[in-house]
Write a protein that holds these residues in place. Sequence first.
Motif, mmCIF file in Angstrom:
data_model
loop_
_atom_site.group_PDB
_atom_site.id
_atom_site.type_symbol
_atom_site.label_atom_id
_atom_site.label_comp_id
_atom_site.label_asym_id
_atom_site.label_seq_id
_atom_site.Cartn_x
_atom_site.Cartn_y
_atom_site.Cartn_z
ATOM 1 N N GLU A 1 0.800 -1.227 0.000
ATOM 2 C CA GLU A 1 0.000 0.000 0.000
ATOM 3 C C GLU A 1 0.832 1.275 0.000
ATOM 4 O OE1 GLU A 1 -4.241 -1.437 1.876
ATOM 5 O OE2 GLU A 1 -3.053 0.017 2.993
ATOM 6 N N ARG A 2 2.054 1.225 0.554
ATOM 7 C CA ARG A 2 2.836 2.463 0.647
ATOM 8 C C ARG A 2 4.324 2.170 0.527
ATOM 9 N NH1 ARG A 2 1.827 6.418 5.298
ATOM 10 N NH2 ARG A 2 0.558 7.773 4.005
ATOM 11 N N TYR A 3 5.060 3.187 0.081
ATOM 12 C CA TYR A 3 6.516 3.161 0.187
ATOM 13 C C TYR A 3 6.958 4.494 0.765
ATOM 14 C CZ TYR A 3 11.473 3.269 -0.795
ATOM 15 O OH TYR A 3 12.839 3.373 -0.640
ATOM 16 N N ASN A 4 7.711 4.432 1.850
ATOM 17 C CA ASN A 4 8.206 5.615 2.547
ATOM 18 C C ASN A 4 9.671 5.800 2.179
ATOM 19 O OD1 ASN A 4 9.194 7.474 4.437
ATOM 20 N ND2 ASN A 4 7.802 6.761 6.047
ATOM 21 N N SER A 5 9.970 6.783 1.347
ATOM 22 C CA SER A 5 11.348 6.976 0.896
ATOM 23 C C SER A 5 12.225 7.567 1.991
ATOM 24 C CB SER A 5 11.381 7.883 -0.341
ATOM 25 O OG SER A 5 10.914 9.188 -0.032
ATOM 26 N N ALA A 6 11.623 8.147 3.032
ATOM 27 C CA ALA A 6 12.411 8.686 4.143
ATOM 28 C C ALA A 6 12.977 7.566 5.000
ATOM 29 C CB ALA A 6 11.560 9.629 4.989
ATOM 30 N N ALA B 1 5.376 10.569 6.626
ATOM 31 C CA ALA B 1 6.686 9.917 6.502
ATOM 32 C C ALA B 1 7.187 9.367 7.833
ATOM 33 C CB ALA B 1 7.704 10.907 5.945
ATOM 34 N N LEU B 2 6.361 9.422 8.888
ATOM 35 C CA LEU B 2 6.721 8.922 10.218
ATOM 36 C C LEU B 2 7.918 9.672 10.803
ATOM 37 C CD1 LEU B 2 6.262 5.066 9.722
ATOM 38 C CD2 LEU B 2 4.696 6.635 10.864
ATOM 39 N N SER C 1 11.205 12.867 15.122
ATOM 40 C CA SER C 1 12.353 12.005 14.871
ATOM 41 C C SER C 1 13.641 12.796 15.049
ATOM 42 C CB SER C 1 12.274 11.465 13.443
ATOM 43 O OG SER C 1 13.513 10.921 13.034
ATOM 44 N N ASP C 2 14.709 12.105 15.486
ATOM 45 C CA ASP C 2 15.987 12.806 15.619
ATOM 46 C C ASP C 2 16.539 13.230 14.260
ATOM 47 O OD1 ASP C 2 16.767 10.354 14.591
ATOM 48 O OD2 ASP C 2 18.398 10.052 16.030
ATOM 49 N N ARG C 3 15.932 12.750 13.180
ATOM 50 C CA ARG C 3 16.324 13.224 11.852
ATOM 51 C C ARG C 3 15.968 14.696 11.656
ATOM 52 N NH1 ARG C 3 14.916 8.078 7.909
ATOM 53 N NH2 ARG C 3 15.032 6.486 9.521
ATOM 54 N N LEU C 4 15.086 15.206 12.531
ATOM 55 C CA LEU C 4 14.684 16.611 12.437
ATOM 56 C C LEU C 4 15.427 17.492 13.439
ATOM 57 C CD1 LEU C 4 10.816 16.210 11.972
ATOM 58 C CD2 LEU C 4 12.576 16.525 10.220
ATOM 59 N N ARG D 1 9.223 2.654 16.070
ATOM 60 C CA ARG D 1 10.001 1.548 15.515
ATOM 61 C C ARG D 1 11.021 2.026 14.492
ATOM 62 N NH1 ARG D 1 6.309 -3.548 14.025
ATOM 63 N NH2 ARG D 1 6.374 -2.468 12.042
ATOM 64 N N GLU D 2 10.735 3.158 13.849
ATOM 65 C CA GLU D 2 11.596 3.622 12.767
ATOM 66 C C GLU D 2 12.503 4.791 13.148
ATOM 67 O OE1 GLU D 2 11.607 1.625 10.464
ATOM 68 O OE2 GLU D 2 9.727 0.622 10.954
ATOM 69 N N ASN D 3 12.373 5.303 14.371
ATOM 70 C CA ASN D 3 13.119 6.510 14.734
ATOM 71 C C ASN D 3 13.636 6.481 16.158
ATOM 72 O OD1 ASN D 3 12.302 8.508 12.383
ATOM 73 N ND2 ASN D 3 10.388 7.573 13.046
#
Length: 343
Positions: free
Chosen positions: A160-165, A281-282, A296-299, A336-338
């Motif tokens: 259903e989805r692809y998250n490129s981040a 993008a979670l 997220s720590d990406r920010l 789970r992702e960040n």
Amino acid sequence: MPGQFVYECPVLLPTLKRAEKLVPPEFVPCYDWFISNVGMTSSALPHRMKPRPNTPTSLSRDSGIHSPSPDRIKYVNGRRYALSVHTSKAKGIRRYSDREPIWLEDGTWIFDYAAYDGEDRGQCYNSSLINCLVDGIPVGVIDVDRNGRDYRVLGLAFVERYNSATRMFTLHGPVTRDSESQGLFAAPGLDELPEDERRIVIDYDGLDDRRIVEVRQIRRGQQGRFRNELLNAYNGTCAITGTDVPEVLQAAHINPYRGKKSQIVNNGILLRADLHLLFDALLVSIEPDTLSVSLSDRLSNTIYHQYINRRLAIPTQSALAPSRELLAVHYRQFKRENRILAS
């Protein structure tokens, strides 16, 4: 598409019947195998079982994404699809190998699966899954059981989805004739469409140019109605920033996965366009108990740092407030992702 993090399946009503017109005929008995063997556990993947399942092509391969070679089977118009995916018992081989499916209230599950990180030229690992996403083609899903020793068949799922981040595919299953008939993989708001529009969507096969235009118009109409409901519920202001410029406000689905009642106000938040992008993008989420913003720590070292722990503004009518159960699903995926950015 530049500036886009999340890519969603454009097919509003993916079905097995529709998919079977697009995939090689060898795929169809394999789909039946995944449907019939949901919940089965084995110490070996299907292609290493003794005896092997009696299917016209292998159900799996050692690499996580299995797209049968065009030397062995013929793809319609040369468009190659993935037949199955599996996680690995061996630690360290795949970054997200320990992920578990998240079960939704309607009895379906979502399963986040990592994109292949190596050279992806001849084997078409990621591109075959992208083709499944774009064309509404299901894949078989095999996960490592919690004991870490056995494989477990989760069943068929639509990509259903692809998250490129985060480089994650999200699969939604189990797909069966029965779960399809219940509308569990229909796009948001499909059951609310007038009969003539619903028939256009049901008959859509992605091949007729005129139908493609009609389906896109229907999709825009659905999104417009949902946005107007949220604009009214949130008095025309972003629930995080307080921005009150209608032109930059968008309707964000908390649970974006297909199914009934997904196009209701409780499954939405009115967000400024950039925050909607980050939420999908979670990279931004809402802690369900406190309704506070997490990043997220990406920010880190970005302008978004100012929103950490800010409480989400909610509609004055409690009946229109965002569902905390749905927020909890989004927050679980986010964690789970960040790594969560500290204030």
